[in-house]
Design an enzyme around this catalytic site. Sequence first.
Site, short mmCIF file in Angstrom:
data_model
loop_
_atom_site.label_atom_id
_atom_site.label_comp_id
_atom_site.label_asym_id
_atom_site.label_seq_id
_atom_site.Cartn_x
_atom_site.Cartn_y
_atom_site.Cartn_z
N GLN A 9 -11.15 -18.00 -54.42
CA GLN A 9 -11.12 -16.99 -53.26
C GLN A 9 -9.59 -16.58 -52.75
O GLN A 9 -8.90 -17.29 -53.16
CB GLN A 9 -12.04 -17.28 -51.96
CG GLN A 9 -12.76 -16.37 -50.75
CD GLN A 9 -13.43 -16.95 -49.92
OE1 GLN A 9 -14.46 -17.77 -50.84
NE2 GLN A 9 -14.00 -16.09 -49.40
N SER A 94 -12.08 -24.03 -56.20
CA SER A 94 -13.47 -24.18 -55.67
C SER A 94 -14.25 -23.05 -55.74
O SER A 94 -15.03 -23.89 -56.98
CB SER A 94 -12.51 -23.50 -54.28
OG SER A 94 -13.49 -23.83 -53.46
N LEU A 95 -14.98 -21.71 -55.60
CA LEU A 95 -15.72 -21.41 -56.44
C LEU A 95 -15.58 -20.66 -57.83
O LEU A 95 -16.45 -21.17 -58.90
CB LEU A 95 -15.96 -20.02 -55.28
CG LEU A 95 -14.59 -19.05 -55.64
CD1 LEU A 95 -15.67 -18.11 -56.89
CD2 LEU A 95 -14.58 -18.06 -54.70
N ARG A 119 -23.62 -20.75 -51.27
CA ARG A 119 -22.78 -21.24 -51.17
C ARG A 119 -21.89 -20.10 -49.88
O ARG A 119 -21.30 -20.59 -48.88
CB ARG A 119 -21.88 -21.39 -51.83
CG ARG A 119 -20.50 -22.53 -51.95
CD ARG A 119 -20.06 -22.54 -52.86
NE ARG A 119 -19.37 -23.42 -53.00
CZ ARG A 119 -17.88 -23.02 -53.59
NH1 ARG A 119 -17.33 -22.00 -53.68
NH2 ARG A 119 -16.29 -23.92 -53.28
N HIS A 203 -14.02 -26.28 -47.07
CA HIS A 203 -12.42 -27.46 -47.73
C HIS A 203 -12.43 -28.75 -47.03
O HIS A 203 -11.33 -28.99 -47.08
CB HIS A 203 -12.17 -27.31 -48.57
CG HIS A 203 -12.55 -27.09 -50.14
ND1 HIS A 203 -13.70 -27.03 -50.86
CD2 HIS A 203 -12.02 -25.47 -50.22
CE1 HIS A 203 -13.46 -26.18 -51.68
NE2 HIS A 203 -12.71 -25.03 -51.74
N GLN A 252 -17.32 -31.02 -53.20
CA GLN A 252 -16.36 -29.58 -52.99
C GLN A 252 -16.46 -29.22 -52.69
O GLN A 252 -15.57 -28.79 -51.89
CB GLN A 252 -16.67 -28.78 -54.94
CG GLN A 252 -15.33 -28.40 -54.85
CD GLN A 252 -16.08 -26.94 -54.80
OE1 GLN A 252 -16.84 -26.08 -54.43
NE2 GLN A 252 -16.26 -26.53 -56.43
#
Length: 312
Positions: A9, A94-95, A119, A203, A252
Amino acid sequence: MRAFIFPGQGSQSVGMGKALFDASPVAREVFQEVDDALGQKLFQLMSEGPEDQLTLTENAQPAIMANAIATLRVLEKEGGVTLAAKADYVAGHSLGEYSALCAAGAFDLATTARLLKTRGQAMQAAVPVGVGAMAALLGADIDTAQKLADAAAEGEVCTVANDNDPSQVVISGHKGAVERAVALVKDYGIKRGVLLPVSAPFHCPLMQAAADAMAEALGASPPAPPLVPVVANVTASPVSDADTIRDLLVQQVTGRVRWRESVASMEDIGVTHFVEFGGKVLSPMVKRSASGEVETVSVISMDDIEALLKTL
């Protein structure tokens, strides 16, 4: 050895994917499949905006994935190559880990899009707007950043969310705690602390409700074994077992993105070439994190794809 890597992101921008869409029927198929899977005109939002809607987590996550996978699919289908033949590992920030798993065949495209939509919605809903915050610490190593986060917490959540490279760490938690950390950066010899324009504290333990939502979603749509190992954010180690991948994707959501360590891990295994699809965000981090000479290339346009094909 070569790794295909996928951004997270913050790499979204209005107009993303438009040139690829115009140039390639393969890219158009990818964007259409994602639109169909989500039941929304996501590609129109990507190409035309408005920016505030594209930046919403639930839109940005599938959009970044779609853009990266479209770039890869054009390389594969129009270039006549396969990921399995040209990449030894995949990884994503991440994503981007979902993009990496889609690229490696662990999830199909429609499932990946729906998982990222879920998500994004779950991460946004986990913490009311204004309760959490994130900040980038520039000129901070991981140990110093953790000491600062611990000092600023004062009973609230404040922790390292992203260990991006040796000079950039992102912290996440309650807004007050993160703001206290930013105010204290000079005391810890950190160059700058910058509050990030994000809508939720990703996170960190405040995301537990989102982790629970992803456990349910991934239980209903579990991954298959990937064609090549994925270097997981949570462990910074390669993994191929589908059940382990599913568990790590749940962890995660609240866990640290160990990107600097992931790069070091890939380098230790023998990776010397890193190819970033759909962004120019990770390549500089790789350069700053690598201990030796590595090659990085960012692939966004048709020209980039054609140039890459000559080197594969």
